[in-house]
Design a protein around this motif. Structure first.
Motif, PDB file in Angstrom:
ATOM      1  N   ASN A  31      15.209 145.546-114.883  1.00  0.00           N
ATOM      2  CA  ASN A  31      14.000 146.370-114.914  1.00  0.00           C
ATOM      3  C   ASN A  31      14.305 147.845-114.666  1.00  0.00           C
ATOM      4  OD1 ASN A  31      12.135 144.336-115.525  1.00  0.00           O
ATOM      5  ND2 ASN A  31      11.990 143.717-113.379  1.00  0.00           N
ATOM      6  N   ARG A 126      13.893 141.469-121.720  1.00  0.00           N
ATOM      7  CA  ARG A 126      12.897 141.408-120.649  1.00  0.00           C
ATOM      8  C   ARG A 126      11.646 140.660-121.104  1.00  0.00           C
ATOM      9  NH1 ARG A 126      12.988 147.624-118.779  1.00  0.00           N
ATOM     10  NH2 ARG A 126      14.004 147.903-120.808  1.00  0.00           N
ATOM     11  N   SER A 130       9.923 137.253-119.476  1.00  0.00           N
ATOM     12  CA  SER A 130       8.498 137.146-119.148  1.00  0.00           C
ATOM     13  C   SER A 130       7.876 135.877-119.715  1.00  0.00           C
ATOM     14  CB  SER A 130       7.744 138.373-119.669  1.00  0.00           C
ATOM     15  OG  SER A 130       7.586 138.324-121.084  1.00  0.00           O
ATOM     16  N   ASN A 132       9.550 133.055-119.699  1.00  0.00           N
ATOM     17  CA  ASN A 132      10.356 131.994-119.072  1.00  0.00           C
ATOM     18  C   ASN A 132      11.427 131.455-120.013  1.00  0.00           C
ATOM     19  OD1 ASN A 132       8.927 132.000-116.556  1.00  0.00           O
ATOM     20  ND2 ASN A 132       7.257 130.909-117.570  1.00  0.00           N
TER      21      ASN A 132
END
Length: 223
Positions: A31, A126, A130, A132
């Motif tokens: 992140n 990413r 998000s 999974n």
């Protein structure tokens, strides 16, 4: 008189405005990696015919734009909060563009600099997390897409043409030209003071086809 048939696109031009520099010492799904407050992509064929184009501000989702990046492109998180679309929708549009050219056909993805390629890869990673999924779930669509060539116009192509002296006195290599410098020296135009992504995209397209006309991509043509 009938319009010429639309050929399947095999070139994707990509231009991002990012929140900062891609961090090579961080994992691709970190992140801490930058996000893209503005994403633009254009599909073309070898004749230069534009097939599809999209550009949009991206919602920040509590993310910020660093001062240096804000000074460069002028797009801040507040504007993106008011005007932006969800990042997932922009990634969906981009993935749809990549799917238009079948995986068994060659695709050239053209950027100026190699950072845009890695920022998109990070956004896909990413996004996968998000959902999974493993962070590399979308690699086959982007980083490892079959029969795909990533072309960075900045180096070595613009670097070889512009021949700008390095800012490091001990370096024997020419420095990497800024986008505005390369556009002016290759196609005789440069974007305005406050860069517009559509203008940048058209300049990127014109630079690619001018370099192609000069025979700079023999290895790509051979593929």
């Amino acid at each position: 008189m009938t319009d010429a048939p639309i050929a399947i696109p095999n070139i994707l031009f990509l231009d991002l405005k990012t929140s900062g520099l891609y961090l090579r010492n961080e994992s691709i799904d970190s992140n801490q990696q930058p996000w893209a407050p503005y994403i633009a992509a254009m599909q073309c064929n070898d004749a230069g015919q534009v097939i599809n184009y999209f550009a949009g501000y991206i919602k920040p989702d509590s993310r910020m734009v660093k001062g240096g990046a804000l000074e460069k492109h002028g797009i801040d998180h507040k504007a993106c909060g008011r005007l932006g679309i969800p990042e997932a929708r922009a990634l969906g549009l981009l993935s749809d563009m990549l799917k238009v050219g079948p995986f068994e056909s060659h695709m050239k993805i053209v950027t100026y600099g190699d950072m845009d390629k890695m920022v998109i890869a990070s956004l896909f990673a990413r996004f996968a997390i998000s959902l999974n999924k493993p962070s590399n779930a979308f690699d086959r669509l982007w980083l490892t897409r079959p029969m795909t060539t990533f072309i960075d116009l900045q180096k070595p192509y613009a670097q070889q043409i512009c021949k700008l002296p390095s800012e490091v006195e001990t370096s024997i290599e020419y420095r990497w030209p800024r986008f505005t410098e390369a556009a002016e020296m290759i196609v005789g135009r440069r974007p305005g003071d406050r860069s517009d992504s559509l203008e940048d995209m058209l300049l990127l397209k014109d630079m690619y086809f001018e370099l192609d006309r000069r025979g700079f991509f023999p290895e790509v043509q051979a593929a």
